[in-house]
Scaffold this active site. Structure first.
Site, short mmCIF file in Angstrom:
data_model
loop_
_atom_site.label_atom_id
_atom_site.label_comp_id
_atom_site.label_asym_id
_atom_site.label_seq_id
_atom_site.Cartn_x
_atom_site.Cartn_y
_atom_site.Cartn_z
N GLN A 98 41.70 32.67 50.46
CA GLN A 98 42.88 33.27 49.81
C GLN A 98 43.29 34.56 50.51
OE1 GLN A 98 44.20 33.00 45.87
NE2 GLN A 98 43.53 35.08 45.35
N ASP A 119 51.70 37.83 36.71
CA ASP A 119 51.48 37.45 38.12
C ASP A 119 52.75 36.77 38.59
OD1 ASP A 119 48.79 35.66 39.90
OD2 ASP A 119 50.53 36.83 40.58
N ARG A 149 42.29 41.05 55.79
CA ARG A 149 41.53 41.95 54.89
C ARG A 149 40.03 41.72 54.96
NH1 ARG A 149 42.24 39.96 48.60
NH2 ARG A 149 41.49 37.83 48.91
N GLU A 159 53.54 44.70 45.01
CA GLU A 159 53.17 44.31 46.37
C GLU A 159 54.39 43.91 47.18
OE1 GLU A 159 50.51 41.06 45.54
OE2 GLU A 159 49.66 42.12 43.82
N HIS A 190 49.10 44.51 49.55
CA HIS A 190 48.66 44.21 48.18
C HIS A 190 48.26 45.49 47.43
CE1 HIS A 190 46.57 42.16 44.94
NE2 HIS A 190 46.89 40.99 45.42
O1 TA6 Z 1 48.95 39.23 44.36
C1 TA6 Z 1 48.58 38.62 43.16
C2 TA6 Z 1 47.44 37.65 43.44
O2 TA6 Z 1 47.87 36.62 44.29
C3 TA6 Z 1 46.92 37.13 42.11
O3 TA6 Z 1 47.23 35.76 41.94
C4 TA6 Z 1 45.41 37.38 42.18
O4 TA6 Z 1 44.76 36.28 42.77
C5 TA6 Z 1 45.39 38.64 43.06
O5 TA6 Z 1 46.34 38.33 44.08
C6 TA6 Z 1 44.04 39.04 43.57
O6 TA6 Z 1 43.59 38.15 44.55
P1 TA6 Z 1 42.11 38.40 45.17
O7 TA6 Z 1 41.92 37.28 46.15
O8 TA6 Z 1 42.14 39.75 45.81
O9 TA6 Z 1 41.17 38.36 43.99
#
Ligand code: TA6
Length: 282
Positions: free
Chosen positions: A77, A198, A82, A256, A154
């Site tokens: 993700q 979200d 990062r 963000e 973010h």
């Molecule tokens: O930017 C919002 C998001 O995409 C949420 O859906 C949540 O997953 C957040 O990012 C945090 O993601 P992470 O992978 O840092 O836990």
């Protein structure tokens, strides 16, 4: 010392303000204006490079969220930027005080590099003013094949009280709401938080402000970052493990700046420069 460098981080000090950047993820951990912290960093944030930092300004590239198909589908993700250790490239300007960090395939783990085997160069410029923080991400394709990307800053903003926060400047934009799983047009002048939020606000034309009790805390302007994501996990933060204290959702809001509602294609030799400028008021 205007620039204090250790093996793990770089701290800038300028005109009563400071910013601290962890080389892991080039993740800004702290931004202080006249000694007041402007970002939220979880007390449980893992800073040893073993996972993404929970807080500050994590960098999202080459994918936002988790892709289920296409060249980024096997990346974690929010991609690898990062999760990788960036190189400190040094100072670029004195006033405002700016430094640069770089990331290329050579800085990315074999596992992540093989998951997205394209040639790329990222140059991240962090520029500290008296009451401003400008972050610029230059994304280049030095290779010989085109590739597509998404990118986003973010940012976890510190706020005094989630019950009093409002985000303005989003009225009329199209929203993809990941909580209600609906799409709609934002009708509210003030976007407030009273549960998990979200949402991806697409093609936001104006600067966005974050207010507390009607007073402006931050103004955010963007270049080549047309979308704005608003996120607060509310009490779901307890499931994350690294989000501490578990009441921390009351003192943070992620607003963000990103280019995430579509894919941007970068041909060989092309460069895309995304810029976010945040002005702190209180
Ligand atoms: O930017 C919002 C998001 O995409 C949420 O859906 C949540 O997953 C957040 O990012 C945090 O993601 P992470 O992978 O840092 O836990």
């Amino acid at each position: 010392m205007p620039i204090d460098q250790t093996e793990k981080d770089v701290t800038l000090t300028y005109a009563g303000s400071s910013v601290k950047v962890l080389l892991h993820g080039a993740n800004i951990l702290s931004w202080k204006v006249n000694g007041a912290e402007k970002l939220f960093l979880s007390e449980g944030a893992i800073l040893d490079g073993s996972k993404a930092v929970r807080g500050g300004v994590p960098l999202v590239f080459p994918v936002f969220g988790k892709a289920t198909s296409g060249p980024t589908a096997t990346l974690p993700q929010h991609g690898f930027a990062r999760l990788s250790t960036w190189e400190f490239l040094g100072q670029t300007t004195e006033s405002p005080l700016a430094v640069q960090f770089g990331l290329g395939p050579e800085n990315v783990s074999e596992e992540l590099r093989s998951a997205w085997p394209y040639n790329f160069t990222l140059i991240y410029t962090v520029s500290l003013g008296e009451d401003t923080l400008e972050t610029s991400l230059s994304i280049s394709n030095p290779g010989d094949v085109a590739w597509d990307f998404q990118t986003l800053l973010h940012t976890y903003f510190y706020i005094p009280d989630v019950d009093k926060v409002a985000v303005t400047g989003l009225t009329g934009t199209e929203v993809k709401d990941k909580v209600t799983k609906t799409d709609y047009s934002e009708s509210n002048e003030d976007v407030t938080i009273a549960a998990e939020v979200d949402r991806v606000y697409e093609n936001v034309p104006k600067p966005v402000t974050i207010k507390s009790d009607g007073k402006t805390l931050f103004e955010i302007t963007r270049k080549n970052l047309d979308d704005v994501v608003v996120w607060n996990p509310w009490t779901n933060c307890v499931k994350m493990g690294d989000f501490k204290p578990v009441t921390g959702y009351k003192n943070m809001i992620c607003v963000e700046a990103g280019s995430v509602s579509k894919w941007t294609s970068l041909a060989p030799g092309e460069t895309y420069v995304a810029v976010e400028t945040v002005k702190a008021y209180l």
